[in-house]
Design a protein around this motif. Structure first.
Motif, short mmCIF file in Angstrom:
data_model
loop_
_atom_site.label_atom_id
_atom_site.label_comp_id
_atom_site.label_asym_id
_atom_site.label_seq_id
_atom_site.Cartn_x
_atom_site.Cartn_y
_atom_site.Cartn_z
N LYS A 58 0.69 -1.24 -0.02
CA LYS A 58 0.10 -0.05 0.07
C LYS A 58 0.98 1.48 0.00
O LYS A 58 0.63 2.22 -0.67
CB LYS A 58 -0.98 0.03 1.43
N ASP A 59 1.89 1.25 0.63
CA ASP A 59 2.90 2.31 0.74
C ASP A 59 3.49 2.64 -0.66
O ASP A 59 3.67 3.84 -1.00
CB ASP A 59 3.83 2.13 2.02
N GLN A 60 3.82 1.48 -0.92
CA GLN A 60 4.43 1.57 -2.36
C GLN A 60 3.75 2.21 -3.60
O GLN A 60 3.76 3.17 -4.26
CB GLN A 60 4.88 0.27 -2.90
N ILE A 61 2.18 1.74 -3.53
CA ILE A 61 1.29 2.28 -4.35
C ILE A 61 0.89 3.69 -4.23
O ILE A 61 0.97 4.50 -5.11
CB ILE A 61 -0.17 1.57 -4.30
N LYS A 62 0.94 4.28 -2.81
CA LYS A 62 0.73 5.69 -2.48
C LYS A 62 2.05 6.42 -2.96
O LYS A 62 1.78 7.45 -3.58
CB LYS A 62 0.62 5.70 -1.05
N TRP A 68 3.91 10.09 -9.30
CA TRP A 68 3.44 10.54 -10.79
C TRP A 68 2.57 11.88 -10.81
O TRP A 68 2.70 12.51 -11.74
CB TRP A 68 2.46 9.22 -11.24
N GLY A 69 1.58 12.00 -9.85
CA GLY A 69 1.05 13.35 -9.65
C GLY A 69 1.95 14.45 -9.60
O GLY A 69 1.46 15.47 -10.45
N GLU A 70 3.02 14.42 -8.70
CA GLU A 70 3.82 15.59 -8.97
C GLU A 70 4.48 15.64 -10.24
O GLU A 70 4.80 16.88 -10.68
CB GLU A 70 4.97 15.33 -7.76
N LEU A 71 4.78 14.34 -10.71
CA LEU A 71 5.38 14.59 -12.39
C LEU A 71 4.42 15.38 -13.20
O LEU A 71 4.95 16.32 -14.09
CB LEU A 71 5.78 13.33 -12.72
N VAL A 72 3.23 15.02 -13.28
CA VAL A 72 1.96 15.48 -13.94
C VAL A 72 1.78 16.99 -13.92
O VAL A 72 1.75 17.76 -14.97
CB VAL A 72 0.66 14.98 -13.79
#
Length: 494
Positions: A58-62, A68-72
């Motif tokens: 779960k921590d890895q997915i988060k 990815w959000g920061e990258l976008v």
């Protein structure tokens, strides 16, 4: 001044470099603590291992999603900066070409900002409004596609010919349908020219044969020219319509005068009968008389609706608004079954021409006025001939117009033919008897209502007396002829 620490022995230095393993060195011997060393480390429990593994995944997915959000976000900011620094500069080609037209359009649409709250920036608000608008359109489009894909569309069926037809003097054929008592037993004959998007099969929708027999009524309905199985008329008008009705009555053996029933737009042909063949008409029964659609673009509209080969609801096809009782009625399976079959017969010839003709008759010059049907006293002009007629005992004045009874039923909740139209007819024809029906619509009183049909017949024909008695089913007795004549005369005088 730092105080030097005491020097450590080599044993202490070695112990500080490794973990406490439970092995102790005491002088010349080495001891092992049994509590701290048991040969091997016990494995963790299954539940603890699963919890550690789940939590770790779960921590890895988060973390992955956050990255990815920061990258976008950073990519969007970079694209914005590139656009602002290259395309949206004052010197860019795109800005130079679009700046003028955009400013002009913006100035014309500036009045829309007046609808916004004072604390809202139009630059921020209108993009949001447009986004929501297009999002709503997309949702509606998806829903409509889903509904169209899942709903079952009933196609119009072509039935084999089933009508009885008679030949008219001009060579055309007219199709008709009759129910009730036979010609030789008919106490009253009632002829029905159908309304718009209908046929001979409609008659009085849902009328019971037992009720017709109880009142001794022969009900005859027929297809107008070009509808159902009747041949089209090259130059039809209301005069030719009245003549067709007269020829039909003679051909099917109607004895004496007959009643005519006009429902909705079918009333045009009933009015024509009162004008052009008044001596053959015992009386008229009207339901929501006259309807006035506009014939503009009718051919295109008809091909998109009832000539499309698919069934639809009457209010949708004809763009009608219905009251509560009418809505409840048209949604019943009984109405839908009769309505669909009637439509299928009406559009049998698959031609918009008779429908256009019918609509044009409704909005064009009829060739007469309802004022012509008004009962008036016509007196002869002054002169020698009127004086001689008076001397020989001839009546000085005579009544003109239609002298028979006219009954009009009008639903006060009718949203197809409004009550104001019947009010106009009542003013023009003060001798007409108007029956106003509270809470009734255009269809609810006339269609599929046994109690209503009984009330109508009782009002028009009086108490039920059954069919006429005959001898050998062919010859009327003298009493029957006198009885029928008396009944016709009584109904004609109201």
């Amino acid at each position: 001044m730092e105080v030097p620490s005491e020097p450590k022995s080599w044993r202490d230095e070695l112990a500080s470099l490794v973990e406490d393993t439970g092995i102790k060195f005491n002088g010349d011997s080495i001891t092992v603590s049994p509590k701290e060393f048991s040969g091997k480390t016990p494995p963790p429990s299954t539940a603890e291992a699963a919890a550690e593994e789940t939590e770790s995944l779960k921590d890895q997915i988060k973390g992955f999603a956050k990255a990815w959000g920061e990258l976008v976000v950073e990519l969007g900011r970079g694209c914005r900066d590139v656009v602002q620094q290259t395309i949206l500069t004052e010197d860019s080609y795109i800005v130079k070409k679009t700046k003028g037209p955009v400013a002009e359009v913006s100035e014309k649409l500036r009045f829309l900002n007046e609808f916004l709250p004072e604390d809202r920036d139009p630059v921020h608000v209108w993009p949001v409004v447009l986004f929501v608008f297009f999002l709503a359109l997309a949702v509606l489009n998806v829903n409509s596609k889903y509904e169209s894909a899942t709903s079952m569309v009933k196609k119009v069926s072509l039935h084999p010919p089933s009508a009885v037809r008679i030949s008219l003097p001009d060579g055309r054929y007219i199709a008709y349908h009759e129910i009730g008592v036979s010609a030789d037993k008919a106490r009253f004959s009632l002829i029905v020219p159908h309304g718009f998007l209908s046929s001979r099969l409609a008659g009085i929708m849902g009328i019971k044969v037992s009720l017709l027999e109880e009142f001794g009524v022969r009900l005859i309905s027929y297809d107008l020219p070009g509808f159902g199985e009747s041949d089209p008329h090259p130059n039809r008008n209301l005069n030719s319509s009245a003549l067709d009705l007269s020829y039909l009555a003679d051909s099917v053996g109607v004895n004496g005068k007959f009643w005519v029933l006009g429902y909705s737009s079918g009333s045009l042909h009933a009015w024509a009968a009162l004008k052009y063949i008044p001596n053959k008409v015992a009386g008229a029964v009207m339901f929501a008389p006259l309807v006035n659609p506009f014939p503009k673009f009718l051919t295109y509209f008809y091909h998109r609706t009832f000539l499309s080969g698919k069934h639809g609801r009457i209010d949708k096809w004809l763009a009608l608004s219905l009251g509560k009782k009418d809505r409840d009625l048209v949604e019943t399976s009984a109405f839908e079954e009769i309505w669909h079959r009637d439509v299928e017969e009406s559009v049998r010839q698959n031609s918009p021409k008779p429908f256009v003709e019918e609509a044009m008759l409704q909005v064009s010059n009829w060739g007469f006025s309802l004022m012509d049907l008004q009962v008036q006293r016509k007196c002869p002009r002054k002169g020698i001939i009127p004086w001689l007629q008076f001397m020989y005992g001839q009546p000085e004045c005579e009544l003109t117009g239609y002298l028979g009874p006219i009954h009009i039923w009008q639903g006060m909740d009718d949203m197809v033919v409004p009550p104001s139209m019947t009010d106009y007819v009542a003013r023009v024809l003060p001798t007409a008897i108007v029956h106003r029906l509270p809470e009734e619509g255009h269809f609810s009183y006339f269609s599929l209502c046994d109690e209503c049909h009984r009330e109508i017949f009782s009002t028009v024909f009086g108490s039920p007396q059954g069919p006429l008695n005959t001898v050998d089913n062919n010859t009327l007795t003298k009493d029957d002829v006198e009885e029928a004549s008396a009944a016709q005369a009584k109904s004609a005088t109201g």
